[in-house]
Design an enzyme around this catalytic site. Structure first.
Site, PDB file in Angstrom:
ATOM      1  N   HIS A  78      12.452 -20.979  52.952  1.00  0.00           N
ATOM      2  CA  HIS A  78      13.539 -21.052  51.952  1.00  0.00           C
ATOM      3  C   HIS A  78      14.885 -20.520  52.454  1.00  0.00           C
ATOM      4  O   HIS A  78      15.914 -21.187  52.358  1.00  0.00           O
ATOM      5  CB  HIS A  78      13.164 -20.207  50.726  1.00  0.00           C
ATOM      6  CG  HIS A  78      11.907 -20.617  50.065  1.00  0.00           C
ATOM      7  ND1 HIS A  78      11.845 -21.642  49.156  1.00  0.00           N
ATOM      8  CD2 HIS A  78      10.642 -20.138  50.181  1.00  0.00           C
ATOM      9  CE1 HIS A  78      10.600 -21.777  48.720  1.00  0.00           C
ATOM     10  NE2 HIS A  78       9.855 -20.879  49.332  1.00  0.00           N
TER      11      HIS A  78
HETATM   12  C1  BDR Z   1      12.702 -16.694  47.747  1.00  0.00           C
HETATM   13  O1  BDR Z   1      11.914 -15.605  47.276  1.00  0.00           O
HETATM   14  C2  BDR Z   1      11.459 -14.848  48.368  1.00  0.00           C
HETATM   15  O2  BDR Z   1      10.090 -14.647  48.267  1.00  0.00           O
HETATM   16  C3  BDR Z   1      11.802 -15.611  49.616  1.00  0.00           C
HETATM   17  O3  BDR Z   1      12.130 -14.737  50.675  1.00  0.00           O
HETATM   18  C4  BDR Z   1      12.972 -16.437  49.213  1.00  0.00           C
HETATM   19  O4  BDR Z   1      14.179 -15.725  49.356  1.00  0.00           O
HETATM   20  C5  BDR Z   1      11.978 -17.993  47.466  1.00  0.00           C
HETATM   21  O5  BDR Z   1      11.748 -18.140  46.091  1.00  0.00           O
END
Ligand code: BDR
Ligand code: CA
Length: 305
Positions: free
Chosen positions: A239
């Site tokens: 992400h």
């Molecule tokens: C986001 O939430 C975190 O767990 C990840 O690092 C990312 O920034 C994804 O939903």
């Protein structure tokens, strides 16, 4: 080079994004700031220092807020990122110390010193940016751009049917940051679920870059097991990389302009919404050149030790 400050809660996908940012020829990372989310803020600080040492680089790392603006802190999702944030793969205890300033102070100081020059890239809950704005409203006009990983507009959430984790962890902060006057580009799950790093790709990366790529490959194993259960894919979604890569290569992305809002209570807490408007400095990233991004990541990290 584009000057950036990355606000982060490392985290496996944070580690993937930070290794890229710290190695990218078009990005100058001025500082990292830490925030709770995937792990506690204290551990996020230590993990950010660990990643700098893994990448043989030293940038200031300032510790951020340890709880959200108005709600109780949610438990860290150790079933996603492991208890240590890196899929339970250990990196050495960092030898460098964190910066003495708080995250909000460091952001304010750097932005005031270099008005118009600095891009903020928050890839965790938005508490530090909200605090910086509260303490120094003038920075809204001095930041070049805010590139957020968070939210979801046209798909389902990943922590509730409505909400994405970073926004859900501090919806009041998100509301402030996404509606402030500075330019914002949001990379929500709509785009971040489009990119998958699969096992063979990470294996090739580990072979090309045994230390950095090898660490990312090993840490991602835990994350991939979560994705197997959650989305039935044999790989993981990096992400936070989508937001960082936008800073270096905005030409790869398609965006839509809008006006944002965040639901701050009730069943839909943490939901991000958009109203389409043509004239706006707020954008949602909706599509990316996947091949270009995946290939560039390999080109950059594959030449590291
Ligand atoms: C986001 O939430 C975190 O767990 C990840 O690092 C990312 O920034 C994804 O939903
Ligand atoms: Ca993150």
């Amino acid at each position: 080079m584009k000057k950036v400050i990355i606000d982060t809660d490392p985290g496996i996908d944070d580690a993937i994004a930070l290794c890229y940012a710290l190695s990218h020829p078009k990005l100058e990372v001025l500082a990292l700031t830490s925030i709770f989310g995937n792990v506690s803020t204290e551990l996020a600080t230590q993990n950010a220092l660990r990643i700098c040492e893994l990448c043989n680089t030293s940038v200031p790392v300032a510790q951020g807020a340890d709880s959200p603006l108005h709600i109780k802190r949610n438990p860290a999702p150790d079933f996603v990122h492991g208890v240590n944030g890196f899929g339970n793969i250990e990196l050495p205890v960092p030898t460098t110390r964190r910066d003495k300033s708080s995250a909000a102070e460091l952001i304010i100081d750097l932005v005031r010193e270099q008005p118009g020059e600095i891009t903020l890239i928050p890839v965790g809950p938005l508490t530090n940016l909200a605090k910086a704005l509260e303490q120094a409203p003038d920075i809204a006009d001095k930041v070049a751009e805010v590139i957020v990983m968070g939210g979801v507009f046209y798909a389902s959430g990943n922590v509730t049917p409505f909400a994405e984790a970073n926004i859900w962890n501090d919806p009041h902060a998100a509301q402030k940051v996404l509606t402030a006057s500075w330019p914002v580009v949001v990379h929500g799950l709509d785009i971040t679920h489009q990119i998958v790093f699969d096992r063979p790709y990470l294996g090739r990366l580990a072979a090309a870059s045994p230390r950095i790529g090898g660490f990312l490959h090993n840490a991602a194993e835990f994350y991939i097991n979560f994705y197997k259960e959650q989305r039935n894919i044999d790989g993981c979604c990096p992400h936070d990389l989508l937001a960082v890569a936008y800073a270096a290569n905005p030409q790869w992305y398609k965006t839509e302009t809008g006006r944002f809002d965040v639901i701050t209570d009730g069943e839909q807490i943490g939901r991000t919404t958009t109203t389409k408007v043509c004239e706006s400095n707020k954008q949602i990233a909706l599509d990316v050149d996947r091949t270009a991004l995946i290939d560039e990541y390999f080109d950059i990290l594959g030449t590291r030790p």
